[in-house]
Enzyme design. Structure first.
Site, PDB file in Angstrom:
ATOM      1  N   CYS A 118      -8.516  -7.228  -6.803  1.00  0.00           N
ATOM      2  CA  CYS A 118      -7.270  -7.596  -6.128  1.00  0.00           C
ATOM      3  C   CYS A 118      -7.502  -8.853  -5.305  1.00  0.00           C
ATOM      4  O   CYS A 118      -8.570  -9.042  -4.726  1.00  0.00           O
ATOM      5  CB  CYS A 118      -6.798  -6.462  -5.218  1.00  0.00           C
ATOM      6  SG  CYS A 118      -5.194  -6.810  -4.458  1.00  0.00           S
ATOM      7  N   CYS A 125     -10.131  -2.754   2.506  1.00  0.00           N
ATOM      8  CA  CYS A 125     -10.023  -2.315   1.114  1.00  0.00           C
ATOM      9  C   CYS A 125     -11.177  -2.830   0.257  1.00  0.00           C
ATOM     10  O   CYS A 125     -11.430  -4.033   0.203  1.00  0.00           O
ATOM     11  CB  CYS A 125      -8.700  -2.802   0.537  1.00  0.00           C
ATOM     12  SG  CYS A 125      -8.506  -2.350  -1.181  1.00  0.00           S
TER      13      CYS A 125
HETATM   14  S1  SF4 Z   1      -4.927  -2.523  -0.148  1.00  0.00           S
HETATM   15 FE1  SF4 Z   1      -6.488  -3.345  -1.558  1.00  0.00          FE
HETATM   16  S2  SF4 Z   1      -5.572  -3.147  -3.608  1.00  0.00           S
HETATM   17 FE2  SF4 Z   1      -3.897  -2.929  -2.091  1.00  0.00          FE
HETATM   18  S3  SF4 Z   1      -3.080  -5.030  -1.830  1.00  0.00           S
HETATM   19 FE3  SF4 Z   1      -4.640  -4.760  -0.231  1.00  0.00          FE
HETATM   20  S4  SF4 Z   1      -6.553  -5.587  -1.137  1.00  0.00           S
HETATM   21 FE4  SF4 Z   1      -5.085  -5.199  -2.828  1.00  0.00          FE
END
Ligand code: SF4
Length: 352
Positions: A118, A125
């Site tokens: 991502c 995250c």
């Molecule tokens: S929580 Fe993780 S997967 Fe979701 S938008 Fe943020 S970086 Fe991306």
């Protein structure tokens, strides 16, 4: 793998019927039979598809090449309480993605990844380590569900909440949602499908206009812009007021209540003043707040608040009439939080 191979997965029964006519010069009903083998009868090989003529089975096998056997299961971990299962799946190009099954009292849910990695850079995250490699196709998302969907243990809910920002892969994600809903695939109610976004306003408005009344979840994680911008760089582009306004438009248009995900991090966003500020933001919204005590991240100094502090935060919201739940930590023992298993493997690979 030969990239010219034909991947039958991710095509609706109608598309398979069209393909059967155009490419294999067969009547349309053969396509619907193929769909039934793929999506209803769990065929393990083309040889299993006994109501298709032998010659056609051969032609299909040749056209599909290795695609039929994908994805390769690299790891499948089961939590000690057996309620959570996490699969690390390898795709045709070697990319690895995570998919999680959660067995709940109301049925089986699967958490699907929409991208490999991502790009959004949220501080808490693991999926964002290494950025975004690529988007996943509708078929790659569907196969995550079918990794767990079995006749005797059907998947009744899907949350698009794994690695990736689904709004950045909009067309494929929407096609995947329509496939889930197709009676010839799973026939899942739109009410049992949830898409989680970090708050990309254009995507939320676009989705509201599609006529697919799925549940929307917004990763909020803070009640003021300063804190949210530190945790989520996207907030610099779309501050809280814009995100909430878009979510409200979504709720008004679809009649669906919006869920706000709020990862609780001790000393960052978990004080009672912040709970009050959050209640203020939610006032007048068709909303539900889901509190998620963060999985500890030592290198960032992120730790969950105590259970008592989480309870007090939740009570402060309840007192103001805001519906709230605290997410049960499922599958801690198998690194079930989004992207952790893949990130561990990336770390290991980087060290080698
Ligand atoms: S929580 Fe993780 S997967 Fe979701 S938008 Fe943020 S970086 Fe991306």
């Amino acid at each position: 793998m030969d990239m010219n191979n034909l991947d039958f997965w991710g095509r609706s029964p109608q598309e398979l019927a069209d393909l059967m006519k155009a490419r294999f010069k067969q009547p349309a009903f053969r396509g619907r039979q193929l769909a039934e083998w793929l999506y209803k009868r769990g065929a393990a090989s083309f040889a299993d598809m006994t109501n298709l003529p032998q010659g056609l089975r051969e032609a299909l096998r040749e056209a599909a090449g290795m695609t039929f056997a994908l994805p390769v299961v690299v790891a499948n971990l089961v939590s000690n309480d057996r309620q959570t299962e996490k699969a690390l799946l390898q795709l045709a190009d070697g990319a690895e993605i995570e998919t999680v099954l959660m067995r709940q009292s109301y049925g089986n849910s699967v958490c699907v990844s929409s991208q490999v990695g991502c790009a959004m850079g949220c501080a808490f995250c693991a999926s964002t380590k290494g950025g975004c490699q690529r988007n996943l196709s509708r078929g790659e998302m569907l196969r995550q569900v079918f990794h767990f969907h079995k006749e005797h243990a059907p998947v009744s809910r899907v949350v698009i909440m794994g690695s990736g920002e689904p709004m950045l892969n909009y067309d494929e994600v929407l096609a995947f949602i329509r496939l889930l809903h197709d009676p010839g695939v799973i026939g899942m109610s739109y009410r049992h499908i949830t898409l989680s976004t970090c708050g990309l306003v254009d995507g939320i408005d676009r989705l509201a206009a599609e006529g697919v009344p799925i549940n929307l979840a917004i990763s909020l994680h803070a009640s003021d812009d300063e804190t949210r911008s530190k945790l989520m760089p996207v907030n610099l582009r779309h501050p809280i007021s814009q995100v909430l306004a878009a979510a409200k438009r979504y709720a008004d248009k679809t009649g669906r209540r919006v869920t706000y995900e709020y990862t609780m991090i001790e000393g960052i966003n978990s004080s009672l003043q912040q709970a009050d500020a959050l209640a203020g933001l939610m006032a007048g919204h068709l909303s539900h707040v889901n509190l998620i005590p963060v999985n500890p991240i030592r290198e960032k100094g992120f730790y969950p608040p105590t259970a008592a502090a989480v309870r007090s935060f939740a009570e402060a919201l309840e007192k103001k009439g805001i519906p709230v739940s605290v997410r049960k930590t499922m599958g801690d023992d198998i690194a079930a939080a989004c992207g952790q298993l893949r990130a561990q493997r990336l770390d290991t690979a980087a060290r080698h």
